[in-house]
Design an enzyme around this catalytic site. Structure first.
Site, PDB file in Angstrom:
ATOM      1  N   GLU A 150       2.564 -10.349  11.096  1.00  0.00           N
ATOM      2  CA  GLU A 150       3.581 -10.147  12.121  1.00  0.00           C
ATOM      3  C   GLU A 150       4.995 -10.043  11.535  1.00  0.00           C
ATOM      4  OE1 GLU A 150       1.418 -12.332  15.931  1.00  0.00           O
ATOM      5  OE2 GLU A 150       2.960 -13.418  14.830  1.00  0.00           O
ATOM      6  N   GLU A 310      -5.557 -10.215  17.033  1.00  0.00           N
ATOM      7  CA  GLU A 310      -5.411 -11.536  17.627  1.00  0.00           C
ATOM      8  C   GLU A 310      -5.307 -11.423  19.148  1.00  0.00           C
ATOM      9  OE1 GLU A 310      -2.239 -13.991  16.212  1.00  0.00           O
ATOM     10  OE2 GLU A 310      -2.550 -13.466  14.105  1.00  0.00           O
TER      11      GLU A 310
END
Length: 680
Positions: A150, A310
């Site tokens: 991320e 995710e």
């Protein structure tokens, strides 16, 4: 590019076995087998465990993890661990620490705290990635590389200031050209040497910590956004190149975050073998917004399947109200990802951690530690279904004849603009158009400026503020060759440097649209106007509300379809249509209500022969995917109530239940149906 080798939709998620004793590993694997979990992301925040000091690397623990996974038939998404630098590194090499928007230099803590232009960070991160690739290039567990995690965290330190000047010199070559594109004669900002340029933050060009987009020089801030996205991408590419040398056939990715504003994901996707992303809707996020982000992720690589890296199986830990996903919702949202192009379904996390800020984030294995929980039973049910589904939907392509344009530089520039309204939010305006088509059950691709427009009957570009000469030429060619193009207020205003196109808005699109925009009115949220249909056309009739911004436009060949209903510009055009070459271009001069958008887009689609996939309420979502000539209609009921659904594109067997569905059927609450269409 390397591809993820798989015989079914991969199923698993983030796993941290190094945080647990070996007897827990055994219990984890037993439960993974119950749930048909077959992939685990490991090593995401393990830099200090890999490298406890500058001279030492310790990989034995990961050897044990990968061997253990492989011995139990579980493949690995192996992370490089570089999303959080070690404390010893921050202490010894403070150049690695970020300086934030307010000018404060950070100390060690949290994650994503590294300066992307730090020589220290780049050297050590690339070195670690290469050592991992050298060690595990032939390991049987290795399925995909997961670089960092991320990416995010802008920096304004001296490293970045120095590299920003280098980036600018490479882009503009001369200081005179820089002054020209930044319009620095305004406010006496003219630069005479490169080393006078400083990053635009709260200490320089930006005016408010509470309004970080409020900048005195939009061109400077726009370029810094480009530069910072490129800087983080350069870090990713260093690791990518280090890994690729040793594993040319293993795909490499990093997990993106949907509509994450700081990074231009269309540019990033060019350097990813497969797009992956983390989907974390709030408890009240409308399903169409999630669908939009899935379609955006698919669109980054021109329709290629992506990884759902995710999602939470139950609840998140960072929102104001961390509500549970109601029974059936996790399954529904997992299939929503598959419906829009996901070839994996993965969770954060497989086992809940004991401490720190994510200890109450949902997990497949809860703190109680056994399989007798609602969440685990739902996870196991989904795992069984995905095993049953097999390879049928792997790499299936989504069929869409409508494209909606999304562009990061345009997003940055719109919201750096000093007006005309603080309420103008680019993503909101784009998703309004997406929502209208979603509600009509019409398939959509979310596309970038480099996408081939010719494959679409209709291209929609809301708030296309930036239009370069290249952009205009592409749009002009698309419409001239028969395409239908729709754009809106605040389009064609500036070039790629945020310099206004002189001679009247919408700049280089005036001839395509057949209009000239003289003024832009901005009104507060409690004020609105009307779109009054003046030309009976299709499904549009009567009047609709419109809000926020109001272009006063003059027709230069365009046909007026609707006019404003009030104010001093009452009776002036608000919706126009212009025939250009073999195609048609529409201009919507204000931000309309949802009813208008549904009627308007339904009408345009009907004219183009673009049909709805199903007949059902707004609570039901549908997509169509095709593989090897076989089409699959996916139907998802996002309501807690049953919904009647009538497929309009055919009938077929539901591959999840073996039930034939012809004509109308009742979709159960949170129900999912995958129809293998006959005669497709």
């Amino acid at each position: 590019m390397a591809k993820l080798v798989q015989s079914k939709i991969a199923y698993g998620g983030d796993y941290n076995p190094e945080q647990w004793p070996r007897d827990v590993w055994d219990e984890d694997v037993r439960m993974f087998e119950l749930a048909n979990i077959d992939i685990a992301t490991v090593g995401v925040f393990s830099w200090v465990k890999y490298q406890p000091n500058e001279e030492t690397y310790t990989f034995e623990w990961m050897d044990e993890v990968l061997n253990y996974l492989s011995n139990h038939g579980i493949r690995a998404s192996l992370a490089t661990g570089t999303a959080a630098h070690p404390a010893w590194m921050a202490k010894k090499y403070p150049d690695i620490l970020r300086v934030d928007f307010t000018g404060r230099k950070h100390t060690f803590g949290q994650r994503h705290n590294s300066c992307p232009n730090s020589p220290t960070y780049r050297k050590f991160s690339a070195a670690l990635a290469e050592k991992l690739a050298e060690r595990y290039k032939d390991h049987p567990a290795l399925a995909v590389w997961h670089i960092s995690n991320e990416y995010g965290g802008a920096c304004y330190c001296e490293n970045c200031a120095r590299e920003f000047r280098v980036w600018l010199e490479g882009r503009y070559h001369t200081i005179d050209r820089l002054n020209e594109v930044w319009n620095t004669s305004f406010w006496g900002h003219t630069f005479t040497h490169w080393d006078e340029v400083v990053p635009p933050n709260l200490l320089s060009e930006h005016m408010s910590e509470l309004q970080p987009t409020k900048t005195a020089f939009q061109g400077i801030s726009l370029d810094y956004s480009r530069f910072m996205s490129d800087s983080m991408l350069a870090c990713y590419r260093l690791e990518y190149d280090a890994i690729r040398k040793h594993t040319p056939d293993i795909p490499i990715t990093t997990n993106l975050m949907g509509t994450f504003k700081p990074l231009d994901y269309f540019e990033w996707a060019k350097h990813m073998d497969i797009v992956s992303w983390d989907n974390y809707p709030s408890y009240d996020t409308p399903p169409y917004q999630v669908a939009f982000r899935h379609d955006l992720m698919r669109g980054l690589k021109h329709g290629q399947s992506f990884m759902l890296m995710e999602q939470t199986p139950s609840q998140q830990n960072w929102q104001p109200y961390n509500s549970l996903k109601r029974p059936g919702v996790m399954r529904l949202q997992s299939y929503q990802a598959v419906a829009h192009g996901a070839d994996t379904v993965m969770f954060f996390q497989l086992r809940r951690s004991r401490g720190a800020c994510e200890k109450f984030h949902g997990a497949v294995i809860e703190h109680v530690g056994h399989e007798h929980t609602r969440v685990f039973q739902e996870v196991a049910q989904l795992g069984h279904e995905l095993k049953q589904l097999g390879h049928q939907l792997l790499e299936a392509r989504t069929l869409a004849r409508v494209g909606i344009l999304f562009d990061w530089a345009n997003w940055w520039a719109v919201e750096y603009s000093s007006g005309p309204s603080v309420d103008l939010k680019y993503v909101n305006e784009v998703t309004k158009y997406y929502e209208a088509l979603y509600s009509e059950h019409i398939a959509v691709d979310v596309i970038g400026k480099e996408t081939d427009f010719s494959q679409y009957d209709i291209v929609i570009a809301p708030v296309l503020y930036i239009v370069s000469g290249q952009d205009a030429a592409k749009i002009r060619k698309y419409v001239k060759n028969g395409g239908k193009f729709i754009t809106t207020f605040f389009s064609g205003i500036v070039d790629e440097h945020d310099l206004v196109h002189l001679g009247g808005y919408p700049g280089p699109l005036r001839d395509v649209l057949g209009i000239w925009s003289e003024e832009i009115d901005a009104l507060p949220p409690n004020k609105h106007n009307q779109i009054v249909i003046s030309h009976a056309d299709g499904r549009l009739q009567g009047s609709y509300d419109c809000f926020m911004l109001y272009d006063r436009i003059h027709c230069e060949g365009a046909e007026v379809l609707a006019v404003y209903g009030q104010d001093f510009y009452r009776g002036e055009p608000v919706l126009t249509r212009n025939h250009f070459g073999q195609g048609i271009a529409y201009y919507v001069a204000s931000s309309p209500d949802d009813r208008f958008l549904r009627d308007f887009l339904r009408s345009i689609c009907a004219e183009s022969g673009v049909e709805s996939l199903i007949e059902a309420s707004d609570h039901v979502e549908s997509t169509i995917r095709q593989k090897d000539g076989q089409a699959y209609l996916m139907v998802l009921n996002h309501s807690s109530d049953p919904q009647v659904v009538r497929p309009l594109v055919g009938q077929g067997m539901d591959v999840l239940t073996g039930t034939f569905l012809g004509g109308s059927f009742v979709a159960e609450p949170y129900g999912v149906y995958i129809l293998r269409l006959e005669n497709s």
